[in-house]
Design an enzyme around this catalytic site. Sequence first.
Site, short mmCIF file in Angstrom:
data_model
loop_
_atom_site.label_atom_id
_atom_site.label_comp_id
_atom_site.label_asym_id
_atom_site.label_seq_id
_atom_site.Cartn_x
_atom_site.Cartn_y
_atom_site.Cartn_z
N ASN A 21 -2.23 -1.57 -2.00
CA ASN A 21 -3.11 -0.48 -2.39
C ASN A 21 -3.27 -0.33 -3.90
OD1 ASN A 21 -4.88 1.42 -1.39
ND2 ASN A 21 -3.41 3.10 -1.61
N LYS A 47 3.26 -10.77 1.89
CA LYS A 47 4.32 -9.75 1.85
C LYS A 47 5.46 -10.09 2.80
CE LYS A 47 0.68 -6.40 0.79
NZ LYS A 47 -0.17 -5.32 1.34
N PRO A 59 6.68 -2.83 -2.93
CA PRO A 59 6.30 -3.98 -2.14
C PRO A 59 4.82 -4.34 -2.04
CG PRO A 59 6.92 -2.17 -0.70
CD PRO A 59 7.03 -1.69 -2.09
N GLU A 60 4.27 -5.00 -3.03
CA GLU A 60 3.08 -5.80 -2.81
C GLU A 60 3.55 -7.24 -2.98
OE1 GLU A 60 -0.64 -4.39 -4.44
OE2 GLU A 60 0.00 -2.31 -4.31
N ARG A 103 -6.17 4.56 3.66
CA ARG A 103 -5.42 4.67 2.42
C ARG A 103 -6.33 5.27 1.36
NH1 ARG A 103 -1.65 0.52 2.49
NH2 ARG A 103 -0.46 1.84 1.07
#
Length: 268
Positions: free
Chosen positions: A165, A52, A2-3, A258
């Site tokens: 990320n 998103k 999920p990006e 992150r």
Amino acid sequence: MPEGHTIHRAARLQSKRFVGTELRVSSPQGRFDEGASLLDVHAVTEIDAWGKHLFYRWDHGHTLHVHLGLFGKFRIHADDPPPPTDGTRLRMVSERGTLYLSGPTDCRVIDPEEEDRIVSDLGPDPLRKKTHVSAVEHIETYLGRRTVPIGAALLDQSVICGIGNVYRAEILFRLGINPHIESRRLEAGDVQRIWDESVTQLRLGERNGRIVTTEPEDVGRRRRSDIARGERTYVYKRRGEPCRRCGTEIERADMKGRKIWWCPSCQP
DNA sequence: GCTGCATGATGAA
DNA sequence: TCATCCTGCAGCA
């Protein structure tokens, strides 16, 4: 995974299967029973992606909001779906297929005010055709006001939405920008380059259904479609490995909670 | 079978 | 900055 590219791809593919036909909606897991009963035996008129976030608009005025978060997953079965698992939050069945959703951060029926609030908190989306009047201007305005490393700014969905990320690390590598550089100290034209690169990379990801940011010549392949697992990124999750461009060891640090990776030579 | 980790985001301290 | 929520999987015994 999920990006933003995953979400826009889901909207495109699910539209074909689920828009315009009456759906059976349920929550095998039980945690979305109330919402499911509001939507059952109605039709979706539109599936819309913003960054998103996914918005399913229904013919009787309701909107279903889905955010996959880190763990959320869609599984689509054209026919003969396997039995749902314990984690199946949402099941949606049309004559063209069955959708299972597990592990979402958010799966709720929301009102128009809440939808407005969610969307108005988002920066420009590289995957939306009609984006902010000036996406670059929006991003520059934000970056000029705050003192954050550019690597952190790219994860802030109110600056630019849809980047996660993997893309933050890969886009900065491709542009030769060190993630620790304070965003207001970027060079002239850098924000435009970041925006253009985001559009390019997220579009590619949306089309392929996976993140592949490496160029074939950097991984010893002739064709993009040949690029194997483990060769699809330049820096992401490659700490200690040699840079695919210059051989320098990839470094890793924590940024905004992150991990971030970069090549100290290519991204001085 | 257990542990740790993951492409996300929020709210409390 | 930390704890928390959500699930699945690889790696290890």
